[in-house]
Design a protein around this motif. Sequence first.
Motif, PDB file in Angstrom:
ATOM      1  N   ILE A 223       0.846  -1.202   0.000  1.00 39.78           N
ATOM      2  CA  ILE A 223       0.000   0.000   0.000  1.00 39.78           C
ATOM      3  C   ILE A 223       0.884   1.255   0.000  1.00 39.78           C
ATOM      4  CG2 ILE A 223      -1.989  -1.144   1.063  1.00 39.78           C
ATOM      5  CD1 ILE A 223      -1.094  -0.153   3.762  1.00 39.78           C
ATOM      6  N   SER A 224       0.284   2.430  -0.085  1.00 41.02           N
ATOM      7  CA  SER A 224       1.097   3.651  -0.218  1.00 41.02           C
ATOM      8  C   SER A 224       1.902   3.926   1.049  1.00 41.02           C
ATOM      9  CB  SER A 224       0.197   4.850  -0.519  1.00 41.02           C
ATOM     10  OG  SER A 224      -0.396   5.320   0.678  1.00 41.02           O
ATOM     11  N   GLY A 225       2.943   4.751   0.929  1.00 37.88           N
ATOM     12  CA  GLY A 225       3.802   5.067   2.075  1.00 37.88           C
ATOM     13  C   GLY A 225       3.034   5.702   3.216  1.00 37.88           C
ATOM     14  N   GLY A 226       2.116   6.614   2.884  1.00 33.06           N
ATOM     15  CA  GLY A 226       1.310   7.280   3.911  1.00 33.06           C
ATOM     16  C   GLY A 226       0.402   6.286   4.622  1.00 33.06           C
ATOM     17  N   GLN A 227      -0.136   5.341   3.830  1.00 33.49           N
ATOM     18  CA  GLN A 227      -0.975   4.303   4.440  1.00 33.49           C
ATOM     19  C   GLN A 227      -0.126   3.367   5.292  1.00 33.49           C
ATOM     20  OE1 GLN A 227      -2.755   2.821   0.797  1.00 33.49           O
ATOM     21  NE2 GLN A 227      -4.701   3.825   1.263  1.00 33.49           N
ATOM     22  N   GLN A 228       1.054   3.025   4.788  1.00 33.79           N
ATOM     23  CA  GLN A 228       1.947   2.139   5.556  1.00 33.79           C
ATOM     24  C   GLN A 228       2.305   2.761   6.905  1.00 33.79           C
ATOM     25  OE1 GLN A 228       5.435   0.494   3.578  1.00 33.79           O
ATOM     26  NE2 GLN A 228       4.371   0.446   1.626  1.00 33.79           N
ATOM     27  N   GLN A 229       2.523   4.088   6.899  1.00 36.23           N
ATOM     28  CA  GLN A 229       2.891   4.732   8.156  1.00 36.23           C
ATOM     29  C   GLN A 229       1.723   4.677   9.146  1.00 36.23           C
ATOM     30  OE1 GLN A 229       5.318   4.941   9.901  1.00 36.23           O
ATOM     31  NE2 GLN A 229       6.449   6.850   9.601  1.00 36.23           N
ATOM     32  N   ARG A 230       0.496   4.860   8.635  1.00 35.37           N
ATOM     33  CA  ARG A 230      -0.651   4.754   9.548  1.00 35.37           C
ATOM     34  C   ARG A 230      -0.855   3.313  10.021  1.00 35.37           C
ATOM     35  NH1 ARG A 230      -5.112   7.216   6.381  1.00 35.37           N
ATOM     36  NH2 ARG A 230      -3.598   7.213   4.682  1.00 35.37           N
ATOM     37  N   ILE A 231      -0.497   2.323   9.165  1.00 35.33           N
ATOM     38  CA  ILE A 231      -0.524   0.917   9.612  1.00 35.33           C
ATOM     39  C   ILE A 231       0.476   0.724  10.763  1.00 35.33           C
ATOM     40  CG2 ILE A 231       0.080  -1.473   8.941  1.00 35.33           C
ATOM     41  CD1 ILE A 231      -2.592  -0.554   7.760  1.00 35.33           C
ATOM     42  N   CYS A 232       1.637   1.355  10.619  1.00 36.81           N
ATOM     43  CA  CYS A 232       2.660   1.230  11.675  1.00 36.81           C
ATOM     44  C   CYS A 232       2.195   1.891  12.977  1.00 36.81           C
ATOM     45  CB  CYS A 232       3.983   1.824  11.223  1.00 36.81           C
ATOM     46  SG  CYS A 232       4.724   0.853   9.891  1.00 36.81           S
ATOM     47  N   ILE A 233       1.466   2.995  12.840  1.00 37.13           N
ATOM     48  CA  ILE A 233       0.905   3.639  14.031  1.00 37.13           C
ATOM     49  C   ILE A 233      -0.151   2.722  14.651  1.00 37.13           C
ATOM     50  CG2 ILE A 233      -0.464   5.610  14.856  1.00 37.13           C
ATOM     51  CD1 ILE A 233       1.049   7.307  12.711  1.00 37.13           C
ATOM     52  N   ALA A 234      -1.004   2.139  13.796  1.00 29.44           N
ATOM     53  CA  ALA A 234      -2.024   1.201  14.296  1.00 29.44           C
ATOM     54  C   ALA A 234      -1.357   0.009  14.980  1.00 29.44           C
ATOM     55  CB  ALA A 234      -2.912   0.725  13.142  1.00 29.44           C
ATOM     56  N   ARG A 235      -0.270  -0.471  14.399  1.00 24.03           N
ATOM     57  CA  ARG A 235       0.448  -1.611  14.984  1.00 24.03           C
ATOM     58  C   ARG A 235       0.971  -1.254  16.382  1.00 24.03           C
ATOM     59  NH1 ARG A 235       5.553  -3.578  11.668  1.00 24.03           N
ATOM     60  NH2 ARG A 235       6.380  -1.627  12.520  1.00 24.03           N
ATOM     61  N   ALA A 236       1.477  -0.013  16.508  1.00 20.59           N
ATOM     62  CA  ALA A 236       1.961   0.432  17.824  1.00 20.59           C
ATOM     63  C   ALA A 236       0.800   0.563  18.818  1.00 20.59           C
ATOM     64  CB  ALA A 236       2.703   1.756  17.696  1.00 20.59           C
ATOM     65  N   LEU A 237      -0.361   1.025  18.333  1.00 24.55           N
ATOM     66  CA  LEU A 237      -1.507   1.239  19.231  1.00 24.55           C
ATOM     67  C   LEU A 237      -2.174  -0.068  19.650  1.00 24.55           C
ATOM     68  CD1 LEU A 237      -3.228   4.297  17.471  1.00 24.55           C
ATOM     69  CD2 LEU A 237      -1.662   4.318  19.434  1.00 24.55           C
ATOM     70  N   ALA A 238      -1.967  -1.134  18.863  1.00 23.31           N
ATOM     71  CA  ALA A 238      -2.681  -2.397  19.107  1.00 23.31           C
ATOM     72  C   ALA A 238      -2.384  -2.986  20.475  1.00 23.31           C
ATOM     73  CB  ALA A 238      -2.333  -3.411  18.007  1.00 23.31           C
ATOM     74  N   VAL A 239      -1.194  -2.704  21.020  1.00 21.17           N
ATOM     75  CA  VAL A 239      -0.865  -3.263  22.335  1.00 21.17           C
ATOM     76  C   VAL A 239      -1.196  -2.283  23.468  1.00 21.17           C
ATOM     77  CG1 VAL A 239       0.891  -4.843  21.456  1.00 21.17           C
ATOM     78  CG2 VAL A 239       1.571  -2.537  22.156  1.00 21.17           C
ATOM     79  N   GLU A 240      -1.991  -1.255  23.124  1.00 20.54           N
ATOM     80  CA  GLU A 240      -2.443  -0.258  24.096  1.00 20.54           C
ATOM     81  C   GLU A 240      -1.303   0.355  24.904  1.00 20.54           C
ATOM     82  OE1 GLU A 240      -6.243  -0.934  26.009  1.00 20.54           O
ATOM     83  OE2 GLU A 240      -6.393  -2.840  24.954  1.00 20.54           O
ATOM     84  N   PRO A 241      -0.402   1.051  24.205  1.00 22.34           N
ATOM     85  CA  PRO A 241       0.693   1.701  24.922  1.00 22.34           C
ATOM     86  C   PRO A 241       0.173   2.906  25.697  1.00 22.34           C
ATOM     87  CG  PRO A 241       0.693   2.431  22.653  1.00 22.34           C
ATOM     88  CD  PRO A 241      -0.398   1.400  22.779  1.00 22.34           C
TER      89      PRO A 241
END
Length: 252
Positions: free
Chosen positions: A149-167
């Motif tokens: 997917i696009s770079g901007g979308q990938q970055q939001r996926i990475c943010i979602a990945r970080a949020l998934a463990v409820e930091p």
Amino acid sequence: MHQKKMKIENLNLWYGDFQALYAVNLDIYENQVTALIGPSGCGKSTFLKTLNRMNDLVPTARIEGKVEFDGQNVYNPEVDVNELRKKIGMVFQHPNPFPKSIYDNIAYGPRTHGIKDTHQLDEIVERSLRQAAIWDEVKDHLDRNAQSISGGQQQRICIARALAVEPEILLMDEPTSALDPISTAKIEDLVNKLKENYTIVIVTHNMQQASRISDRTAFFLNGYLKESGETRKIFLNPEKEETENYISGRFG
Ligand SMILES: Nc1ncnc2c1ncn2[C@@H]1O[C@H](COP(=O)(O)OP(=O)(O)OP(=O)(O)O)[C@@H](O)[C@H]1O
Ligand SMILES: [Mg+2]
């Protein structure tokens, strides 16, 4: 009033015999965005990585001083580093999703922390993608490879990945420097929303970005924290000439 979430005291860091941080003192406040600014090589990424012990991965790195998180020094030997990094998540400059499906990228962290129930994982994936403002764009193809997917979308996926463990805290190292203006604006909006629930520390080279999205700013120069405080104050009426010169673009 915002509570202190982290308290950094007299922090020194060496890579071998090169000293990269000198006696840094900084408070990080809960539900606030703290921006780290300063010229290339001044120690912003080094400092950011001391907060969740990412520098442990650099064999030559040595630290003196204190990094308190909710009152405990994260460098205490009894601190569980995996648990620490679950509470203090990180997003990097270049989007780095795993070569796996979007779904598996987000479910990765929760799975490593023992969550196996499919229904529960589905919920976490949806919540995280919604929080990262990308659910609507990807909900119909969660099985797609996240690297396609696009770079901007990938970055939001990475943010979602970080949020998934409820930091509790999200560290972001120049998260928009590889992105186009529209994706950058989306991430900035997102940061603004996320601070309701999280504490954010963000490195940026973009002065407009720092002044738009941060509540507090810390200015680094040659390994020293030169000045920190409310962003408005730092940008409108800095104490030090070096700060003034940097934010007005006279060097760096
Ligand atoms: N793993 C390492 N080993 C040795 N020196 C390092 C290492 N990582 C960083 N440094 C040095 O430490 C100093 C601070 O680097 P750091 O990456 O923290 O700077 P920065 O402010 O993030 O710069 P930039 O804006 O370019 O990302 C630099 O002189 C850098 O060369
Ligand atoms: Mg850096």
